[in-house]
Design a protein around this motif. Structure first.
Motif, short mmCIF file in Angstrom:
data_model
loop_
_atom_site.label_atom_id
_atom_site.label_comp_id
_atom_site.label_asym_id
_atom_site.label_seq_id
_atom_site.Cartn_x
_atom_site.Cartn_y
_atom_site.Cartn_z
N CYS A 173 -0.54 7.48 2.21
CA CYS A 173 -1.98 7.59 2.46
C CYS A 173 -2.62 6.25 2.83
CB CYS A 173 -2.69 8.18 1.24
SG CYS A 173 -2.80 7.06 -0.18
N CYS A 209 0.70 5.22 -6.54
CA CYS A 209 -0.45 5.26 -5.64
C CYS A 209 -1.70 5.47 -6.49
CB CYS A 209 -0.30 6.39 -4.63
SG CYS A 209 -1.72 6.54 -3.53
N ASN A 210 -2.77 4.76 -6.17
CA ASN A 210 -4.00 4.83 -6.94
C ASN A 210 -4.99 5.84 -6.36
OD1 ASN A 210 -5.54 3.94 -9.16
ND2 ASN A 210 -6.66 2.50 -7.88
N ASN A 211 -4.61 6.53 -5.31
CA ASN A 211 -5.49 7.50 -4.64
C ASN A 211 -5.23 8.90 -5.20
OD1 ASN A 211 -6.91 9.17 -2.92
ND2 ASN A 211 -5.74 8.61 -1.09
N PHE A 213 0.83 -1.19 0.00
CA PHE A 213 0.00 0.00 0.00
C PHE A 213 0.87 1.25 0.00
CE2 PHE A 213 -2.51 -3.36 1.86
CZ PHE A 213 -3.68 -3.26 1.13
N CYS A 214 0.30 2.36 -0.36
CA CYS A 214 1.02 3.63 -0.34
C CYS A 214 1.45 3.95 1.08
CB CYS A 214 0.13 4.75 -0.88
SG CYS A 214 0.90 6.39 -0.79
N GLN A 238 -3.51 3.79 0.87
CA GLN A 238 -4.38 3.21 -0.14
C GLN A 238 -3.62 2.25 -1.04
OE1 GLN A 238 -7.80 3.80 -0.25
NE2 GLN A 238 -7.28 4.72 1.72
N CYS A 271 -4.17 11.47 -2.65
CA CYS A 271 -2.94 11.26 -1.87
C CYS A 271 -2.13 12.56 -1.87
CB CYS A 271 -2.12 10.13 -2.48
SG CYS A 271 -0.57 9.83 -1.60
#
Length: 75
Positions: free
Chosen positions: A17, A40-42, A13-14, A19, A45
């Motif tokens: 953040c 990161c997919n957020n 995960f990131c 996520q 973030c």
């Protein structure tokens, strides 16, 4: 969870953040060469971290997971 998944091939995960991350694949030379990076997919973030591009998807994942561990994760 700590977000670090050593030697599993799974994305951590990131570390900023918390996520999930994603593998981004880009093609060059009319699709003959594929390059991979993890990010990161957020979209919210605050850091939006990403690896550099790698020829191997596995190497991109290893780099992401190693970098995430350096930010304070543990096995």
């Amino acid at each position: 969870t700590c977000g670090y998944r050593k030697n599993t091939g799974a994305l951590g995960f990131c570390p900023f953040c918390g996520q999930i991350a994603k593998v981004i694949t880009s093609s060059i030379e009319n699709g003959k060469i594929k390059l991979h990076r993890v990010a990161c997919n957020n979209r919210n973030c605050p850091v939006k971290p990403s690896t550099v591009y790698f020829h191997s998807k596995g190497d991109a994942i290893k780099a992401w997971n190693a970098r995430a561990n350096e930010k304070g994760g543990s096995e």
